[in-house]
Design an enzyme around this catalytic site. Sequence first.
Site, PDB file in Angstrom:
ATOM      1  N   GLU A   1       1.814  -9.480   0.340  1.00 26.72           N
ATOM      2  CA  GLU A   1       1.699 -10.312   2.080  1.00 26.72           C
ATOM      3  C   GLU A   1       1.892  -9.166   2.964  1.00 26.72           C
ATOM      4  O   GLU A   1       1.506  -9.326   4.079  1.00 26.72           O
ATOM      5  CB  GLU A   1       2.604 -11.660   1.923  1.00 26.72           C
ATOM      6  CG  GLU A   1       2.565 -12.286   3.343  1.00 26.72           C
ATOM      7  CD  GLU A   1       1.122 -12.659   3.687  1.00 26.72           C
ATOM      8  OE1 GLU A   1       0.579 -12.079   4.501  1.00 26.72           O
ATOM      9  OE2 GLU A   1       0.615 -13.365   3.219  1.00 26.72           O
TER      10      GLU A   1
ATOM     11  N   ASP B   1      -4.335   3.383   9.316  1.00 24.43           N
ATOM     12  CA  ASP B   1      -3.463   2.251   8.869  1.00 24.43           C
ATOM     13  C   ASP B   1      -4.289   0.770   9.017  1.00 24.43           C
ATOM     14  O   ASP B   1      -4.274  -0.024   8.077  1.00 24.43           O
ATOM     15  CB  ASP B   1      -2.257   2.233   9.398  1.00 24.43           C
ATOM     16  CG  ASP B   1      -1.283   0.974   9.260  1.00 24.43           C
ATOM     17  OD1 ASP B   1      -0.555   1.139   7.899  1.00 24.43           O
ATOM     18  OD2 ASP B   1      -1.278   0.098  10.055  1.00 24.43           O
TER      19      ASP B   1
ATOM     20  N   LYS C   1      -5.735  -1.865   6.319  1.00 24.97           N
ATOM     21  CA  LYS C   1      -5.747  -3.375   6.398  1.00 24.97           C
ATOM     22  C   LYS C   1      -7.072  -4.386   6.770  1.00 24.97           C
ATOM     23  O   LYS C   1      -7.067  -5.110   5.923  1.00 24.97           O
ATOM     24  CB  LYS C   1      -4.722  -3.658   7.478  1.00 24.97           C
ATOM     25  CG  LYS C   1      -3.323  -3.171   7.345  1.00 24.97           C
ATOM     26  CD  LYS C   1      -2.630  -3.185   8.697  1.00 24.97           C
ATOM     27  CE  LYS C   1      -1.210  -2.701   8.474  1.00 24.97           C
ATOM     28  NZ  LYS C   1      -0.317  -2.385   9.670  1.00 24.97           N
TER      29      LYS C   1
HETATM   30  N1  LIG Z   1       2.560   1.484  10.881  1.00 27.49           N
HETATM   31  C1  LIG Z   1       2.258   0.010  10.647  1.00 27.49           C
HETATM   32  C2  LIG Z   1       3.583  -0.719  10.075  1.00 27.49           C
HETATM   33  C3  LIG Z   1       3.069  -2.116   9.666  1.00 27.49           C
HETATM   34  O1  LIG Z   1       2.302  -2.363   8.875  1.00 27.49           O
HETATM   35  C4  LIG Z   1       2.276  -0.713  11.869  1.00 27.49           C
HETATM   36  O2  LIG Z   1       2.337   0.146  13.111  1.00 27.49           O
HETATM   37  O3  LIG Z   1       1.472  -1.571  12.013  1.00 27.49           O
HETATM   38 NA    NA Z   2       1.535 -10.323   6.430  1.00 27.15          NA
END
Ligand SMILES: N[C@@H](CC=O)C(=O)O
Ligand code: NA
Length: 437
Positions: free
Chosen positions: A129, A201, A205
Amino acid sequence: MAHREIGVAVLGLGNVGGEVVRILRSASADFEARVGAPLVLRGIAVRSIGSDRGVPEDLLTTDAQALVERDDVDIVVEVIGGIEPVRTLILTALQSGKSVVTANKALLADYTGELASAAKDADVDLYFEAAVAGAIPVVRPLMQSLAGDRVDRVVGIVNGTTNYILSAMDATGADYSDSLADASRLGYAEADPTADVEGYDAAAKAAILASLAFHTRVTAADVYREGISAITAADLASARAVGCTVKLLAMCERVPGRPDVADGEDWVSARVYPALVPLTHPLANVDGAFNAVVVEAEAAGRLMFYGQGAGGGPTASSVLGDLVSAARNKVHGGKGPDESTYAGLRIGPMGDTPTRYHVFMEVTDRVGVLSAVAAEFSKHDVSISVVRQEDTEVGASLVVVTHMALESALRDTVAALENLEYVNAVTSVLRMEGTGE
Ligand SMILES: N[C@@H](CC=O)C(=O)O
Ligand code: NA
Ligand SMILES: NC(=O)C1=CN([C@@H]2O[C@H](COP(=O)(O)OP(=O)(O)OC[C@H]3O[C@@H](n4cnc5c(N)ncnc54)[C@H](O)[C@@H]3O)[C@@H](O)[C@H]2O)C=CC1
Protein backbone atom coordinates in the site's frame (compact mmCIF):
# COMPACT_ATOMS: atom_id res chain seq x y z
CA MET A 1 -6.26 -18.86 23.31
CA ALA A 2 -3.12 -16.77 23.11
CA HIS A 3 -1.34 -17.13 19.77
CA ARG A 4 2.36 -17.44 19.32
CA GLU A 5 4.36 -14.30 18.70
CA ILE A 6 4.60 -12.89 15.17
CA GLY A 7 8.24 -12.06 14.45
CA VAL A 8 8.89 -8.96 12.39
CA ALA A 9 12.09 -7.88 10.64
CA VAL A 10 12.44 -4.32 9.38
CA LEU A 11 14.93 -3.66 6.58
CA GLY A 12 16.04 -0.02 6.52
CA LEU A 13 15.88 2.62 9.23
CA GLY A 14 15.57 5.84 7.25
CA ASN A 15 12.65 8.25 6.97
CA VAL A 16 10.03 5.54 6.67
CA GLY A 17 11.73 2.73 8.61
CA GLY A 18 12.41 5.09 11.53
CA GLU A 19 8.70 5.92 11.84
CA VAL A 20 7.61 2.30 11.34
CA VAL A 21 9.85 1.17 14.18
CA ARG A 22 8.91 4.09 16.45
CA ILE A 23 5.16 3.48 16.08
CA LEU A 24 5.51 -0.30 16.30
CA ARG A 25 7.45 -0.05 19.55
CA SER A 26 5.31 2.68 21.10
CA ALA A 27 1.93 1.03 20.42
CA SER A 28 2.78 -2.64 20.88
CA ALA A 29 -0.28 -3.34 23.04
CA ASP A 30 -2.60 -1.93 20.38
CA PHE A 31 -0.90 -3.98 17.68
CA GLU A 32 -1.28 -7.12 19.77
CA ALA A 33 -4.98 -6.43 20.32
CA ARG A 34 -5.59 -5.71 16.63
CA VAL A 35 -3.69 -8.75 15.39
CA GLY A 36 -4.57 -11.22 18.11
CA ALA A 37 -0.92 -11.97 18.88
CA PRO A 38 2.10 -9.91 19.88
CA LEU A 39 4.18 -8.42 17.06
CA VAL A 40 7.78 -8.81 18.13
CA LEU A 41 10.54 -6.86 16.43
CA ARG A 42 13.32 -9.40 15.86
CA GLY A 43 15.76 -7.05 14.24
CA ILE A 44 16.34 -4.00 12.05
CA ALA A 45 18.77 -4.10 9.14
CA VAL A 46 20.81 -0.93 8.77
CA ARG A 47 23.73 0.03 6.55
CA SER A 48 25.94 0.89 9.49
CA ILE A 49 25.58 0.75 13.25
CA GLY A 50 26.84 3.83 14.98
CA SER A 51 24.93 6.99 15.52
CA ASP A 52 22.16 7.00 18.11
CA ARG A 53 19.06 5.86 16.27
CA GLY A 54 16.73 5.81 19.26
CA VAL A 55 16.42 2.01 19.23
CA PRO A 56 18.24 -0.57 21.35
CA GLU A 57 21.51 -1.38 19.62
CA ASP A 58 20.99 -5.13 19.99
CA LEU A 59 18.10 -4.87 17.52
CA LEU A 60 20.38 -3.50 14.80
CA THR A 61 22.27 -5.59 12.29
CA THR A 62 24.16 -4.90 9.10
CA ASP A 63 23.45 -8.44 7.87
CA ALA A 64 20.03 -8.09 6.26
CA GLN A 65 20.28 -11.50 4.60
CA ALA A 66 20.79 -13.30 7.92
CA LEU A 67 17.93 -11.36 9.50
CA VAL A 68 15.57 -12.32 6.67
CA GLU A 69 16.56 -15.97 7.01
CA ARG A 70 15.91 -16.17 10.76
CA ASP A 71 13.40 -18.88 11.68
CA ASP A 72 11.63 -16.62 14.17
CA VAL A 73 10.85 -13.96 11.52
CA ASP A 74 7.36 -14.30 10.03
CA ILE A 75 7.03 -10.96 8.26
CA VAL A 76 9.67 -8.84 6.55
CA VAL A 77 9.09 -5.09 6.16
CA GLU A 78 11.29 -3.70 3.40
CA VAL A 79 11.90 0.06 3.54
CA ILE A 80 15.40 0.32 2.08
CA GLY A 81 14.44 1.13 -1.51
CA GLY A 82 16.11 0.43 -4.85
CA ILE A 83 16.50 -2.88 -6.68
CA GLU A 84 19.42 -4.88 -5.25
CA PRO A 85 20.06 -6.22 -2.66
CA VAL A 86 16.38 -5.69 -1.89
CA ARG A 87 14.98 -7.86 -4.68
CA THR A 88 17.07 -10.81 -3.50
CA LEU A 89 16.18 -10.19 0.14
CA ILE A 90 12.45 -10.09 -0.64
CA LEU A 91 12.64 -13.21 -2.80
CA THR A 92 14.53 -15.03 -0.04
CA ALA A 93 11.87 -14.01 2.45
CA LEU A 94 8.95 -15.05 0.27
CA GLN A 95 10.54 -18.33 -0.76
CA SER A 96 11.08 -19.22 2.88
CA GLY A 97 7.42 -18.64 3.75
CA LYS A 98 7.60 -15.14 5.18
CA SER A 99 5.10 -12.47 4.16
CA VAL A 100 6.53 -9.21 2.87
CA VAL A 101 5.41 -5.61 3.22
CA THR A 102 7.22 -3.13 1.01
CA ALA A 103 7.03 0.57 0.11
CA ASN A 104 9.32 0.08 -2.86
CA LYS A 105 7.56 1.26 -6.02
CA ALA A 106 10.78 1.26 -8.07
CA LEU A 107 11.15 -2.46 -7.43
CA LEU A 108 7.47 -3.29 -7.86
CA ALA A 109 7.17 -1.42 -11.14
CA ASP A 110 9.60 -3.86 -12.74
CA TYR A 111 9.43 -7.00 -10.63
CA THR A 112 5.86 -7.41 -9.37
CA GLY A 113 5.44 -10.46 -11.60
CA GLU A 114 8.44 -12.27 -10.13
CA LEU A 115 7.69 -11.24 -6.54
CA ALA A 116 3.97 -11.93 -6.71
CA SER A 117 4.52 -15.36 -8.17
CA ALA A 118 7.03 -16.19 -5.41
CA ALA A 119 4.43 -15.05 -2.86
CA LYS A 120 1.75 -17.17 -4.53
CA ASP A 121 3.97 -20.25 -4.68
CA ALA A 122 4.77 -19.96 -0.97
CA ASP A 123 1.18 -19.06 -0.06
CA VAL A 124 2.24 -15.87 1.71
CA ASP A 125 1.37 -12.19 1.37
CA LEU A 126 3.06 -9.45 -0.61
CA TYR A 127 1.54 -6.11 0.43
CA PHE A 128 2.54 -2.69 -0.90
CA GLU A 129 0.00 0.00 0.00
CA ALA A 130 2.79 2.45 0.84
CA ALA A 131 4.28 2.17 -2.65
CA VAL A 132 1.64 4.45 -4.18
CA ALA A 133 0.61 7.80 -2.73
CA GLY A 134 2.03 7.36 0.78
CA ALA A 135 -0.70 7.33 3.42
CA ILE A 136 -3.57 7.23 0.95
CA PRO A 137 -5.34 3.88 0.71
CA VAL A 138 -5.45 3.33 -3.03
CA VAL A 139 -3.77 -0.03 -3.69
CA ARG A 140 -6.25 -1.87 -1.49
CA PRO A 141 -9.31 -0.08 -2.91
CA LEU A 142 -8.23 -0.94 -6.45
CA MET A 143 -7.30 -4.52 -5.60
CA GLN A 144 -10.22 -5.32 -3.34
CA SER A 145 -12.98 -2.71 -2.98
CA LEU A 146 -13.25 -2.19 -6.76
CA ALA A 147 -12.64 -5.81 -7.74
CA GLY A 148 -16.29 -6.09 -8.74
CA ASP A 149 -16.28 -3.04 -11.00
CA ARG A 150 -14.64 -2.06 -14.28
CA VAL A 151 -12.11 0.71 -13.81
CA ASP A 152 -11.74 3.00 -16.83
CA ARG A 153 -9.43 5.71 -15.61
CA VAL A 154 -7.03 6.51 -12.79
CA VAL A 155 -5.59 10.02 -12.74
CA GLY A 156 -3.57 11.38 -9.92
CA ILE A 157 -0.90 13.48 -8.34
CA VAL A 158 1.25 10.68 -6.96
CA ASN A 159 4.58 12.32 -6.24
CA GLY A 160 4.84 14.51 -3.16
CA THR A 161 8.23 16.02 -3.97
CA THR A 162 7.28 17.43 -7.36
CA ASN A 163 3.91 18.59 -6.08
CA TYR A 164 5.68 20.36 -3.22
CA ILE A 165 8.04 22.07 -5.69
CA LEU A 166 5.35 23.09 -8.18
CA SER A 167 3.04 24.36 -5.41
CA ALA A 168 5.84 26.46 -3.91
CA MET A 169 6.89 27.86 -7.30
CA ASP A 170 3.28 28.71 -8.17
CA ALA A 171 2.17 30.14 -4.82
CA THR A 172 5.22 32.12 -3.72
CA GLY A 173 7.51 32.18 -6.74
CA ALA A 174 9.93 29.99 -4.77
CA ASP A 175 13.08 28.84 -6.52
CA TYR A 176 13.09 25.32 -8.03
CA SER A 177 16.35 24.17 -6.39
CA ASP A 178 15.49 25.60 -2.96
CA SER A 179 12.11 23.85 -3.05
CA LEU A 180 13.74 20.55 -4.02
CA ALA A 181 16.22 20.90 -1.15
CA ASP A 182 13.28 21.52 1.24
CA ALA A 183 11.48 18.41 -0.05
CA SER A 184 14.58 16.31 0.61
CA ARG A 185 15.04 17.77 4.08
CA LEU A 186 11.40 17.01 4.92
CA GLY A 187 11.85 13.34 3.95
CA TYR A 188 9.68 13.45 0.81
CA ALA A 189 12.30 12.97 -1.89
CA GLU A 190 13.88 9.69 -2.96
CA ALA A 191 17.50 9.02 -2.00
CA ASP A 192 18.31 10.23 -5.53
CA PRO A 193 15.72 12.97 -6.19
CA THR A 194 16.22 12.60 -9.95
CA ALA A 195 13.65 9.82 -9.57
CA ASP A 196 11.16 12.43 -8.38
CA VAL A 197 11.85 15.42 -10.61
CA GLU A 198 12.28 13.44 -13.83
CA GLY A 199 9.04 11.55 -13.25
CA TYR A 200 10.52 8.06 -12.73
CA ASP A 201 8.89 7.70 -9.31
CA ALA A 202 5.48 8.77 -10.61
CA ALA A 203 5.92 6.47 -13.63
CA ALA A 204 6.62 3.52 -11.33
CA LYS A 205 3.46 4.36 -9.41
CA ALA A 206 1.50 4.73 -12.66
CA ALA A 207 2.69 1.25 -13.67
CA ILE A 208 1.44 -0.17 -10.37
CA LEU A 209 -1.88 1.67 -10.60
CA ALA A 210 -2.47 0.67 -14.23
CA SER A 211 -1.65 -2.97 -13.46
CA LEU A 212 -4.17 -3.04 -10.62
CA ALA A 213 -6.84 -1.02 -12.40
CA PHE A 214 -6.81 -2.94 -15.67
CA HIS A 215 -5.77 -6.45 -14.54
CA THR A 216 -2.83 -6.19 -16.90
CA ARG A 217 0.91 -6.37 -16.27
CA VAL A 218 2.23 -2.82 -16.80
CA THR A 219 5.90 -2.07 -16.08
CA ALA A 220 7.76 1.23 -15.75
CA ALA A 221 9.03 0.92 -19.33
CA ASP A 222 5.41 0.91 -20.58
CA VAL A 223 4.75 4.33 -19.06
CA TYR A 224 5.40 7.45 -21.14
CA ARG A 225 7.32 9.83 -18.88
CA GLU A 226 8.32 13.48 -18.65
CA GLY A 227 9.45 15.23 -15.45
CA ILE A 228 9.22 18.78 -14.13
CA SER A 229 12.85 19.89 -14.34
CA ALA A 230 12.14 22.06 -17.40
CA ILE A 231 9.11 23.84 -15.88
CA THR A 232 9.77 27.54 -15.45
CA ALA A 233 8.13 30.44 -13.66
CA ALA A 234 7.01 31.62 -17.14
CA ASP A 235 5.14 28.32 -17.68
CA LEU A 236 3.33 28.76 -14.38
CA ALA A 237 2.46 32.38 -15.20
CA SER A 238 1.22 31.36 -18.62
CA ALA A 239 -0.88 28.60 -17.06
CA ARG A 240 -2.41 31.14 -14.67
CA ALA A 241 -3.30 33.39 -17.58
CA VAL A 242 -5.56 30.66 -18.98
CA GLY A 243 -7.05 29.80 -15.56
CA CYS A 244 -4.80 26.80 -14.83
CA THR A 245 -1.96 25.57 -12.67
CA VAL A 246 0.72 23.00 -13.52
CA LYS A 247 0.72 19.55 -11.87
CA LEU A 248 2.75 16.42 -12.51
CA LEU A 249 0.00 13.94 -13.37
CA ALA A 250 0.01 10.18 -13.61
CA MET A 251 -2.67 9.01 -16.00
CA CYS A 252 -3.81 5.48 -16.60
CA GLU A 253 -6.65 5.03 -19.04
CA ARG A 254 -8.52 2.24 -20.70
CA VAL A 255 -8.84 3.64 -24.22
CA PRO A 256 -11.78 2.18 -26.13
CA GLY A 257 -10.62 0.24 -29.19
CA ARG A 258 -11.73 1.52 -32.58
CA PRO A 259 -13.30 -1.11 -34.82
CA ASP A 260 -11.28 0.20 -37.79
CA VAL A 261 -7.88 -0.03 -36.07
CA ALA A 262 -5.65 -3.02 -35.25
CA ASP A 263 -7.55 -5.60 -33.19
CA GLY A 264 -10.28 -3.14 -32.15
CA GLU A 265 -9.77 -4.10 -28.51
CA ASP A 266 -9.57 -1.64 -25.61
CA TRP A 267 -6.00 -0.73 -24.80
CA VAL A 268 -4.13 0.91 -21.94
CA SER A 269 -2.49 4.32 -21.97
CA ALA A 270 -0.17 4.99 -19.03
CA ARG A 271 1.66 8.28 -18.89
CA VAL A 272 3.27 10.83 -16.59
CA TYR A 273 3.94 14.46 -17.46
CA PRO A 274 3.48 17.96 -16.14
CA ALA A 275 0.14 19.25 -17.36
CA LEU A 276 -2.05 22.30 -17.10
CA VAL A 277 -4.98 21.64 -14.81
CA PRO A 278 -7.87 24.13 -14.61
CA LEU A 279 -8.02 25.90 -11.24
CA THR A 280 -11.60 24.66 -10.90
CA HIS A 281 -10.49 21.01 -11.08
CA PRO A 282 -10.18 19.21 -7.69
CA LEU A 283 -6.57 18.19 -8.49
CA ALA A 284 -5.57 21.86 -8.87
CA ASN A 285 -6.06 22.39 -5.14
CA VAL A 286 -3.89 19.48 -4.05
CA ASP A 287 -0.83 21.28 -2.73
CA GLY A 288 2.48 20.61 -1.02
CA ALA A 289 3.32 16.96 -0.38
CA PHE A 290 -0.33 16.00 -0.60
CA ASN A 291 -1.38 13.53 -3.29
CA ALA A 292 -4.76 12.72 -4.76
CA VAL A 293 -5.96 9.93 -6.98
CA VAL A 294 -9.20 10.08 -8.97
CA VAL A 295 -10.61 6.73 -10.04
CA GLU A 296 -13.42 6.41 -12.56
CA ALA A 297 -15.21 3.08 -12.63
CA GLU A 298 -18.21 1.93 -14.61
CA ALA A 299 -20.60 1.32 -11.74
CA ALA A 300 -19.00 3.37 -8.97
CA GLY A 301 -18.60 6.54 -11.03
CA ARG A 302 -15.91 8.93 -9.86
CA LEU A 303 -14.01 8.40 -6.59
CA MET A 304 -11.34 10.66 -5.18
CA PHE A 305 -8.67 9.65 -2.68
CA TYR A 306 -6.72 12.43 -0.98
CA GLY A 307 -4.04 12.68 1.69
CA GLN A 308 -0.36 12.91 2.47
CA GLY A 309 1.60 11.25 -0.30
CA ALA A 310 5.09 11.37 1.19
CA GLY A 311 6.98 11.66 4.44
CA GLY A 312 8.03 9.17 7.10
CA GLY A 313 4.87 9.24 9.24
CA PRO A 314 2.25 9.07 6.48
CA THR A 315 4.13 6.32 4.66
CA ALA A 316 4.61 4.37 7.91
CA SER A 317 0.83 4.44 8.37
CA SER A 318 0.34 2.44 5.15
CA VAL A 319 3.25 0.12 5.93
CA LEU A 320 1.85 -0.64 9.36
CA GLY A 321 -1.66 -1.20 7.99
CA ASP A 322 -0.20 -3.82 5.67
CA LEU A 323 1.83 -5.30 8.52
CA VAL A 324 -1.33 -5.74 10.59
CA SER A 325 -3.10 -7.41 7.62
CA ALA A 326 -0.20 -9.78 7.00
CA ALA A 327 0.05 -10.57 10.71
CA ARG A 328 -3.70 -11.22 11.00
CA ASN A 329 -3.39 -13.69 8.13
CA LYS A 330 -0.53 -15.44 9.91
CA VAL A 331 -2.61 -15.66 13.08
CA HIS A 332 -6.08 -16.43 11.76
CA GLY A 333 -5.25 -17.99 8.38
CA GLY A 334 -6.11 -16.53 5.01
CA LYS A 335 -4.14 -14.62 2.46
CA GLY A 336 -4.36 -11.36 0.54
CA PRO A 337 -5.30 -11.43 -3.16
CA ASP A 338 -2.79 -12.66 -5.73
CA GLU A 339 -1.66 -10.52 -8.63
CA SER A 340 -4.38 -10.29 -11.28
CA THR A 341 -3.21 -9.89 -14.88
CA TYR A 342 -5.86 -11.97 -16.66
CA ALA A 343 -7.07 -9.13 -18.94
CA GLY A 344 -3.66 -8.74 -20.61
CA LEU A 345 -4.62 -5.54 -22.44
CA ARG A 346 -2.27 -4.06 -25.00
CA ILE A 347 -0.30 -1.01 -23.81
CA GLY A 348 -0.58 1.60 -26.55
CA PRO A 349 2.02 4.13 -27.68
CA MET A 350 1.89 7.76 -26.56
CA GLY A 351 1.37 8.88 -30.17
CA ASP A 352 -2.07 7.22 -30.23
CA THR A 353 -3.18 8.93 -27.02
CA PRO A 354 -5.65 11.81 -27.26
CA THR A 355 -4.44 14.93 -25.38
CA ARG A 356 -4.62 18.71 -25.51
CA TYR A 357 -1.61 21.00 -25.92
CA HIS A 358 -0.71 24.42 -24.54
CA VAL A 359 1.93 25.81 -26.91
CA PHE A 360 3.97 28.85 -25.90
CA MET A 361 5.83 30.65 -28.74
CA GLU A 362 7.97 33.74 -29.23
CA VAL A 363 6.96 35.28 -32.56
CA THR A 364 7.77 38.30 -34.68
CA ASP A 365 4.88 40.74 -34.32
CA ARG A 366 3.83 40.98 -37.98
CA VAL A 367 0.62 40.85 -39.94
CA GLY A 368 -0.03 37.27 -40.95
CA VAL A 369 1.80 35.49 -38.14
CA LEU A 370 -1.41 34.47 -36.42
CA SER A 371 -2.98 33.10 -39.58
CA ALA A 372 0.22 31.22 -40.49
CA VAL A 373 0.24 29.62 -37.04
CA ALA A 374 -3.47 28.79 -37.20
CA ALA A 375 -2.98 27.25 -40.66
CA GLU A 376 -0.42 24.75 -39.28
CA PHE A 377 -2.84 23.59 -36.62
CA SER A 378 -5.60 23.19 -39.15
CA LYS A 379 -3.28 21.36 -41.61
CA HIS A 380 -2.68 18.75 -38.93
CA ASP A 381 -6.35 18.49 -38.05
CA VAL A 382 -5.85 20.07 -34.62
CA SER A 383 -8.59 22.43 -33.54
CA ILE A 384 -7.69 25.56 -31.54
CA SER A 385 -9.52 26.43 -28.33
CA VAL A 386 -7.75 29.57 -27.03
CA VAL A 387 -5.24 32.04 -28.51
CA ARG A 388 -3.51 34.67 -26.40
CA GLN A 389 -0.99 37.15 -27.72
CA GLU A 390 1.06 39.63 -25.70
CA ASP A 391 3.62 42.16 -26.85
CA THR A 392 7.13 41.65 -25.53
CA GLU A 393 10.27 43.80 -25.86
CA VAL A 394 11.44 41.83 -28.88
CA GLY A 395 8.18 40.87 -30.56
CA ALA A 396 5.25 39.00 -29.12
CA SER A 397 4.51 35.90 -27.14
CA LEU A 398 1.77 33.72 -28.48
CA VAL A 399 -0.02 30.99 -26.55
CA VAL A 400 -2.27 28.50 -28.32
CA VAL A 401 -4.39 26.00 -26.41
CA THR A 402 -5.83 23.21 -28.54
CA HIS A 403 -8.84 20.99 -28.29
CA MET A 404 -8.33 17.24 -27.90
CA ALA A 405 -6.24 15.68 -30.68
CA LEU A 406 -3.96 12.73 -31.19
CA GLU A 407 -0.57 13.25 -29.54
CA SER A 408 1.15 12.39 -32.84
CA ALA A 409 -0.78 15.14 -34.66
CA LEU A 410 0.10 17.63 -31.94
CA ARG A 411 3.78 16.72 -32.11
CA ASP A 412 3.78 17.15 -35.91
CA THR A 413 2.09 20.53 -35.52
CA VAL A 414 4.75 21.74 -33.09
CA ALA A 415 7.53 20.51 -35.39
CA ALA A 416 5.94 22.48 -38.25
CA LEU A 417 5.53 25.61 -36.09
CA GLU A 418 9.24 25.53 -35.29
CA ASN A 419 9.95 25.91 -39.02
CA LEU A 420 7.63 28.85 -39.60
CA GLU A 421 9.39 32.03 -40.65
CA TYR A 422 7.91 34.33 -38.01
CA VAL A 423 8.00 31.86 -35.14
CA ASN A 424 11.29 32.58 -33.38
CA ALA A 425 11.00 29.79 -30.83
CA VAL A 426 8.49 27.34 -29.42
CA THR A 427 9.48 27.94 -25.81
CA SER A 428 7.34 25.38 -24.10
CA VAL A 429 4.77 22.72 -24.86
CA LEU A 430 2.63 21.43 -22.02
CA ARG A 431 -0.37 19.19 -22.17
CA MET A 432 -3.67 20.19 -20.65
CA GLU A 433 -5.80 17.76 -18.70
CA GLY A 434 -9.01 17.78 -16.72
CA THR A 435 -11.25 19.74 -19.05
CA GLY A 436 -12.88 16.80 -20.79
CA GLU A 437 -12.72 18.56 -24.21
N1 LIG B 1 9.63 10.50 -3.24
C1 LIG B 1 8.26 10.12 -3.16
C2 LIG B 1 7.97 9.50 -1.84
C3 LIG B 1 6.68 8.84 -1.80
O1 LIG B 1 6.37 7.94 -2.56
C4 LIG B 1 7.38 11.35 -3.34
O2 LIG B 1 7.90 12.45 -3.33
O3 LIG B 1 6.18 11.16 -3.54
NA1 NA C 1 -0.99 4.20 -0.49
N1 LIG D 1 10.00 8.90 2.06
C1 LIG D 1 8.77 8.78 1.57
O1 LIG D 1 7.97 9.71 1.63
C2 LIG D 1 8.35 7.52 0.92
C3 LIG D 1 9.24 6.51 0.66
N2 LIG D 1 8.79 5.36 0.05
C4 LIG D 1 9.73 4.28 -0.20
O2 LIG D 1 10.16 3.77 1.03
C5 LIG D 1 11.49 3.28 0.92
C6 LIG D 1 12.36 3.96 1.96
O3 LIG D 1 12.30 5.36 1.76
P1 LIG D 1 12.97 6.36 2.81
O4 LIG D 1 12.78 5.85 4.18
O5 LIG D 1 12.48 7.69 2.46
O6 LIG D 1 14.50 6.23 2.37
P2 LIG D 1 15.78 6.55 3.27
O7 LIG D 1 16.89 6.74 2.30
O8 LIG D 1 15.48 7.61 4.26
O9 LIG D 1 15.98 5.18 4.08
C7 LIG D 1 16.54 4.02 3.54
C8 LIG D 1 17.50 3.46 4.57
O10 LIG D 1 17.97 2.19 4.13
C9 LIG D 1 19.34 2.11 4.50
N3 LIG D 1 19.98 1.09 3.69
C10 LIG D 1 20.47 1.19 2.44
N4 LIG D 1 20.99 0.00 2.03
C11 LIG D 1 20.82 -0.84 3.06
C12 LIG D 1 21.16 -2.22 3.26
N5 LIG D 1 21.74 -2.92 2.29
N6 LIG D 1 20.84 -2.79 4.43
C13 LIG D 1 20.22 -2.08 5.40
N7 LIG D 1 19.90 -0.78 5.27
C14 LIG D 1 20.18 -0.18 4.10
C15 LIG D 1 19.88 3.50 4.30
O11 LIG D 1 21.06 3.69 5.04
C16 LIG D 1 18.72 4.34 4.81
O12 LIG D 1 18.83 4.61 6.18
C17 LIG D 1 11.90 3.53 -0.53
O13 LIG D 1 11.59 2.40 -1.31
C18 LIG D 1 11.00 4.68 -0.93
O14 LIG D 1 10.78 4.75 -2.31
C19 LIG D 1 7.49 5.16 -0.30
C20 LIG D 1 6.56 6.13 -0.05
C21 LIG D 1 6.92 7.40 0.53
